[in-house]
Write a protein that holds these residues in place. Sequence first.
Motif, PDB file in Angstrom:
ATOM      1  N   ALA A 177      -4.611  65.959 -50.583  1.00  0.00           N
ATOM      2  CA  ALA A 177      -3.538  65.060 -51.013  1.00  0.00           C
ATOM      3  C   ALA A 177      -2.368  65.165 -50.209  1.00  0.00           C
ATOM      4  N   GLY A 178      -2.010  66.651 -49.978  1.00  0.00           N
ATOM      5  CA  GLY A 178      -0.958  67.118 -49.086  1.00  0.00           C
ATOM      6  C   GLY A 178      -1.123  66.582 -47.753  1.00  0.00           C
ATOM      7  N   ASN A 179      -2.326  66.595 -47.276  1.00  0.00           N
ATOM      8  CA  ASN A 179      -2.646  66.401 -45.830  1.00  0.00           C
ATOM      9  C   ASN A 179      -2.486  64.842 -45.693  1.00  0.00           C
ATOM     10  N   ALA A 180      -3.007  64.106 -46.597  1.00  0.00           N
ATOM     11  CA  ALA A 180      -2.904  62.496 -46.602  1.00  0.00           C
ATOM     12  C   ALA A 180      -1.407  62.073 -46.555  1.00  0.00           C
ATOM     13  N   VAL A 181      -0.355  63.040 -47.312  1.00  0.00           N
ATOM     14  CA  VAL A 181       1.037  62.658 -47.213  1.00  0.00           C
ATOM     15  C   VAL A 181       1.554  62.996 -46.038  1.00  0.00           C
ATOM     16  N   ILE A 182       1.302  64.285 -45.342  1.00  0.00           N
ATOM     17  CA  ILE A 182       1.876  64.450 -44.110  1.00  0.00           C
ATOM     18  C   ILE A 182       1.421  63.176 -42.934  1.00  0.00           C
ATOM     19  N   ASN A 183       0.179  62.963 -43.039  1.00  0.00           N
ATOM     20  CA  ASN A 183      -0.229  61.731 -42.080  1.00  0.00           C
ATOM     21  C   ASN A 183       0.373  60.701 -42.524  1.00  0.00           C
ATOM     22  N   ALA A 184       0.980  60.476 -43.550  1.00  0.00           N
ATOM     23  CA  ALA A 184       1.676  59.125 -43.831  1.00  0.00           C
ATOM     24  C   ALA A 184       2.913  59.334 -43.054  1.00  0.00           C
ATOM     25  N   LEU A 185       3.515  60.426 -42.880  1.00  0.00           N
ATOM     26  CA  LEU A 185       4.884  60.736 -42.408  1.00  0.00           C
ATOM     27  C   LEU A 185       4.657  60.611 -40.934  1.00  0.00           C
ATOM     28  N   GLU A 186       3.702  60.951 -40.480  1.00  0.00           N
ATOM     29  CA  GLU A 186       3.460  60.974 -39.034  1.00  0.00           C
ATOM     30  C   GLU A 186       3.315  59.475 -38.465  1.00  0.00           C
ATOM     31  N   THR A 187       2.662  58.598 -39.158  1.00  0.00           N
ATOM     32  CA  THR A 187       2.326  57.640 -38.743  1.00  0.00           C
ATOM     33  C   THR A 187       3.282  56.399 -39.443  1.00  0.00           C
ATOM     34  N   GLY A 188       4.231  57.034 -40.030  1.00  0.00           N
ATOM     35  CA  GLY A 188       5.058  55.863 -40.780  1.00  0.00           C
ATOM     36  C   GLY A 188       6.638  56.509 -40.734  1.00  0.00           C
ATOM     37  N   ASP A 189       7.340  56.260 -41.719  1.00  0.00           N
ATOM     38  CA  ASP A 189       8.725  56.941 -41.838  1.00  0.00           C
ATOM     39  C   ASP A 189       8.951  57.598 -42.873  1.00  0.00           C
ATOM     40  N   ASP A 190      10.287  58.037 -43.098  1.00  0.00           N
ATOM     41  CA  ASP A 190      10.541  59.021 -44.128  1.00  0.00           C
ATOM     42  C   ASP A 190      10.238  58.322 -45.619  1.00  0.00           C
ATOM     43  N   ILE A 191      11.082  56.942 -45.590  1.00  0.00           N
ATOM     44  CA  ILE A 191      10.851  56.107 -46.888  1.00  0.00           C
ATOM     45  C   ILE A 191       9.440  56.074 -47.317  1.00  0.00           C
ATOM     46  N   GLN A 192       8.590  55.610 -46.204  1.00  0.00           N
ATOM     47  CA  GLN A 192       7.356  55.374 -46.472  1.00  0.00           C
ATOM     48  C   GLN A 192       6.497  56.628 -46.976  1.00  0.00           C
ATOM     49  N   PHE A 193       6.806  57.893 -46.271  1.00  0.00           N
ATOM     50  CA  PHE A 193       6.346  59.102 -46.859  1.00  0.00           C
ATOM     51  C   PHE A 193       6.684  59.266 -48.342  1.00  0.00           C
ATOM     52  N   LEU A 194       7.781  59.093 -48.678  1.00  0.00           N
ATOM     53  CA  LEU A 194       8.290  59.142 -50.011  1.00  0.00           C
ATOM     54  C   LEU A 194       7.699  58.326 -51.121  1.00  0.00           C
ATOM     55  N   GLU A 195       7.567  57.132 -50.584  1.00  0.00           N
ATOM     56  CA  GLU A 195       6.742  55.918 -51.437  1.00  0.00           C
ATOM     57  C   GLU A 195       5.197  56.318 -51.615  1.00  0.00           C
ATOM     58  N   TYR A 196       4.633  56.526 -50.501  1.00  0.00           N
ATOM     59  CA  TYR A 196       3.118  56.922 -50.627  1.00  0.00           C
ATOM     60  C   TYR A 196       3.148  58.468 -51.477  1.00  0.00           C
ATOM     61  N   ALA A 197       3.759  59.409 -51.252  1.00  0.00           N
ATOM     62  CA  ALA A 197       3.892  60.409 -52.212  1.00  0.00           C
ATOM     63  C   ALA A 197       3.951  60.006 -53.586  1.00  0.00           C
ATOM     64  N   GLN A 198       4.764  59.072 -53.931  1.00  0.00           N
ATOM     65  CA  GLN A 198       4.822  58.659 -55.332  1.00  0.00           C
ATOM     66  C   GLN A 198       3.662  57.959 -55.772  1.00  0.00           C
ATOM     67  N   ASP A 199       2.892  57.233 -55.137  1.00  0.00           N
ATOM     68  CA  ASP A 199       1.481  56.549 -55.301  1.00  0.00           C
ATOM     69  C   ASP A 199       0.722  57.707 -55.426  1.00  0.00           C
ATOM     70  N   VAL A 200       0.556  58.788 -54.730  1.00  0.00           N
ATOM     71  CA  VAL A 200      -0.383  59.751 -54.840  1.00  0.00           C
ATOM     72  C   VAL A 200      -0.432  60.481 -55.998  1.00  0.00           C
ATOM     73  N   PHE A 201       0.912  60.705 -56.469  1.00  0.00           N
ATOM     74  CA  PHE A 201       1.266  61.425 -57.713  1.00  0.00           C
ATOM     75  C   PHE A 201       0.785  60.181 -59.063  1.00  0.00           C
ATOM     76  N   HIS A 202       1.165  58.983 -58.720  1.00  0.00           N
ATOM     77  CA  HIS A 202       0.838  58.205 -59.811  1.00  0.00           C
ATOM     78  C   HIS A 202      -0.680  58.138 -60.035  1.00  0.00           C
ATOM     79  N   ASN A 203      -1.544  58.248 -59.117  1.00  0.00           N
ATOM     80  CA  ASN A 203      -2.845  58.018 -59.048  1.00  0.00           C
ATOM     81  C   ASN A 203      -3.766  59.483 -59.155  1.00  0.00           C
ATOM     82  N   GLN A 204      -2.752  60.733 -59.772  1.00  0.00           N
ATOM     83  CA  GLN A 204      -3.306  62.013 -59.731  1.00  0.00           C
ATOM     84  C   GLN A 204      -4.226  62.175 -60.900  1.00  0.00           C
ATOM     85  N   PRO A 205      -5.374  62.506 -60.626  1.00  0.00           N
ATOM     86  CA  PRO A 205      -6.502  62.703 -61.646  1.00  0.00           C
ATOM     87  C   PRO A 205      -6.021  63.557 -62.873  1.00  0.00           C
ATOM     88  N   GLU A 206      -6.274  63.194 -64.074  1.00  0.00           N
ATOM     89  CA  GLU A 206      -5.844  63.972 -65.378  1.00  0.00           C
ATOM     90  C   GLU A 206      -6.242  65.161 -65.388  1.00  0.00           C
TER      91      GLU A 206
END
Length: 250
Positions: free
Chosen positions: A134-163
């Motif tokens: 998940a951390g790797n995916a978020v870093i790739n989001a920053l590398e191919t997007g921007d700071d805000i997209q990184f933070l928004e995608y990180a939010q989405d990953v946390f929202h979908n975090q397995p119980e």
Amino acid sequence: MSTNSRRQAVAAMQQQQAAEKRRKTILFSTVVTIAIVLIGGLIGLGIYLNSGDDENREVVNPETSTTDDYGLVLGDGPVTLDLYVDFQCPVCKQFESEYGEKLIEWVENEDVTLNYHILNFLDSNQNSEFSSRAGNAVINALETGDDIQFLEYAQDVFHNQPEEGSGKTLTNSQLITIAEDYDFGSEFEDGVNDEKYVGWIDESNDSALDRDDISGTPTLFINGEKVSSEEMADSEALIAQIESDIESAK
């Protein structure tokens, strides 16, 4: 209803709201404290379980700006926040729900410089290495997007975090699916599937665990000063403090 009755009703409602706020603060504070204790117990186990894999992982440094202690630098504001998270940490998910929108606002307005540190010691909880992937995916989001997209995608990953304790995880394909609305492109998909930055996250994790003032996640520093779990639990007061610091720094 008489004026006196209305006043009594308003007073009762205010008392109920205050009690609810105290209940949420106590609950979040308790969860944070318990999580840090549990994480402290897992640190040694995590190092042991991951030590054999670390030597075989190629370390690829992100192209984005980073600090010497493996923080991904977001924004360019006068107040510096250092945030340490593990994407498998349920209290980090709670932290994100409390503070995520404010972090986006502060970074977007260049009110803060946010150094975002990704750890993976909770990989020891299951064999899927979800923290790292998940951390790797978020870093790739920053590398191919921007700071805000990184933070928004990180939010989405946390929202979908397995119980926690469910034994479930998210596959790399699912992490890619979560990012569909961002149009990061094939470079993002390749980076997620290749687990491009997992070796770098290993080093980030080791760097954090070498410090005496980081015993779990989430951990937050404001201008180098550590925020206690009790302070983090009161999001209203902490947000007010940070915004006061921002105003003072302008």
